[in-house]
Enzyme design. Sequence first.
Site, PDB file in Angstrom:
ATOM      1  N   ASN A  87      18.205 -18.390   1.365  1.00 43.13           N
ATOM      2  CA  ASN A  87      17.378 -19.597   1.390  1.00 43.13           C
ATOM      3  C   ASN A  87      17.509 -20.305   0.050  1.00 43.13           C
ATOM      4  OD1 ASN A  87      16.424 -18.991   3.989  1.00 43.13           O
ATOM      5  ND2 ASN A  87      14.789 -17.691   3.172  1.00 43.13           N
ATOM      6  N   GLY A  93      13.598 -23.212   2.537  1.00 45.88           N
ATOM      7  CA  GLY A  93      12.530 -22.228   2.709  1.00 45.88           C
ATOM      8  C   GLY A  93      12.462 -21.178   1.613  1.00 45.88           C
ATOM      9  N   GLN A  94      13.047 -21.483   0.452  1.00 50.36           N
ATOM     10  CA  GLN A  94      13.011 -20.515  -0.653  1.00 50.36           C
ATOM     11  C   GLN A  94      11.617 -20.490  -1.274  1.00 50.36           C
ATOM     12  OE1 GLN A  94      15.877 -21.288  -3.775  1.00 50.36           O
ATOM     13  NE2 GLN A  94      15.521 -19.287  -4.748  1.00 50.36           N
ATOM     14  N   HIS A 100      18.561 -14.618  -4.121  1.00 51.92           N
ATOM     15  CA  HIS A 100      18.520 -13.362  -3.370  1.00 51.92           C
ATOM     16  C   HIS A 100      19.178 -13.553  -2.013  1.00 51.92           C
ATOM     17  CE1 HIS A 100      14.743 -15.597  -2.765  1.00 51.92           C
ATOM     18  NE2 HIS A 100      14.732 -15.138  -1.518  1.00 51.92           N
ATOM     19  N   HIS A 102      18.910 -12.197   1.721  1.00 51.01           N
ATOM     20  CA  HIS A 102      18.150 -11.400   2.699  1.00 51.01           C
ATOM     21  C   HIS A 102      19.150 -10.719   3.631  1.00 51.01           C
ATOM     22  CE1 HIS A 102      14.029 -13.324   2.457  1.00 51.01           C
ATOM     23  NE2 HIS A 102      14.740 -14.331   1.964  1.00 51.01           N
TER      24      HIS A 102
HETATM   25  P1  AMP Z   1      12.494 -16.547   0.192  1.00 50.77           P
HETATM   26  O1  AMP Z   1      11.434 -17.161   1.051  1.00 50.77           O
HETATM   27  O2  AMP Z   1      13.877 -16.664   0.743  1.00 50.77           O
HETATM   28  O3  AMP Z   1      12.390 -17.005  -1.240  1.00 50.77           O
HETATM   29  O4  AMP Z   1      12.210 -14.985   0.229  1.00 50.77           O
HETATM   30  C1  AMP Z   1      11.404 -14.320  -0.680  1.00 50.77           C
HETATM   31  C2  AMP Z   1      11.146 -12.961  -0.087  1.00 50.77           C
HETATM   32  O5  AMP Z   1      10.665 -12.123  -1.122  1.00 50.77           O
HETATM   33  C3  AMP Z   1      10.120 -12.922   1.043  1.00 50.77           C
HETATM   34  O6  AMP Z   1      10.710 -12.368   2.216  1.00 50.77           O
HETATM   35  C4  AMP Z   1       9.012 -12.027   0.487  1.00 50.77           C
HETATM   36  O7  AMP Z   1       8.436 -11.211   1.478  1.00 50.77           O
HETATM   37  C5  AMP Z   1       9.760 -11.225  -0.560  1.00 50.77           C
HETATM   38  N1  AMP Z   1       8.950 -10.728  -1.650  1.00 50.77           N
HETATM   39  C6  AMP Z   1       8.061 -11.413  -2.416  1.00 50.77           C
HETATM   40  N2  AMP Z   1       7.533 -10.606  -3.350  1.00 50.77           N
HETATM   41  C7  AMP Z   1       8.111  -9.394  -3.188  1.00 50.77           C
HETATM   42  C8  AMP Z   1       7.983  -8.151  -3.860  1.00 50.77           C
HETATM   43  N3  AMP Z   1       7.150  -7.977  -4.897  1.00 50.77           N
HETATM   44  N4  AMP Z   1       8.735  -7.110  -3.419  1.00 50.77           N
HETATM   45  C9  AMP Z   1       9.577  -7.269  -2.378  1.00 50.77           C
HETATM   46  N5  AMP Z   1       9.753  -8.420  -1.715  1.00 50.77           N
HETATM   47  C10 AMP Z   1       9.015  -9.470  -2.110  1.00 50.77           C
END
Ligand code: AMP
Length: 114
Positions: A87, A93-94, A100, A102
């Site tokens: 994302n 949707g980031q 990162h 997914h």
């Molecule tokens: P995005 O919406 O692509 O930026 O994804 C961010 C992701 O990080 C989401 O799926 C969250 O559930 C995940 N996330 C946020 N904080 C943490 C954390 N402390 N440990 C693991 N995953 C996390």
Amino acid sequence: MGDCIFCGIAEGAIPSKKIFEDDETLAFHDLAPKAPVHFLVIPKRHIRNIMECGAEDGVLLGKLLLRAQGLARELGCGEGGARFVINCKSDGGQTVDHLHIHVLGGRGLGWPPG
Ligand code: AMP
């Protein structure tokens, strides 16, 4: 970098369910999994998003992608496959501004995304 959650995880200051780590990369389970398998692969270096990457990041990006693929296999997605998602910024949707990938698997996923 500052108050970045994923930098905190990379530094060990914020706990995570770690799957893999080396000098440059880290993989850990998503805190709020959207599929039976849902983990994230990140560079330890703070890169805000994929739009900020340049040619100099090509090797690192290749490592991240191949690590994501290898871990997906190890976690049982070799046969059924998985979705590899990056994302980017608001339209993408980031929500965490640290690059990162997914990896989601373990069930059939719909397309297109909402
Ligand atoms: P995005 O919406 O692509 O930026 O994804 C961010 C992701 O990080 C989401 O799926 C969250 O559930 C995940 N996330 C946020 N904080 C943490 C954390 N402390 N440990 C693991 N995953 C996390």
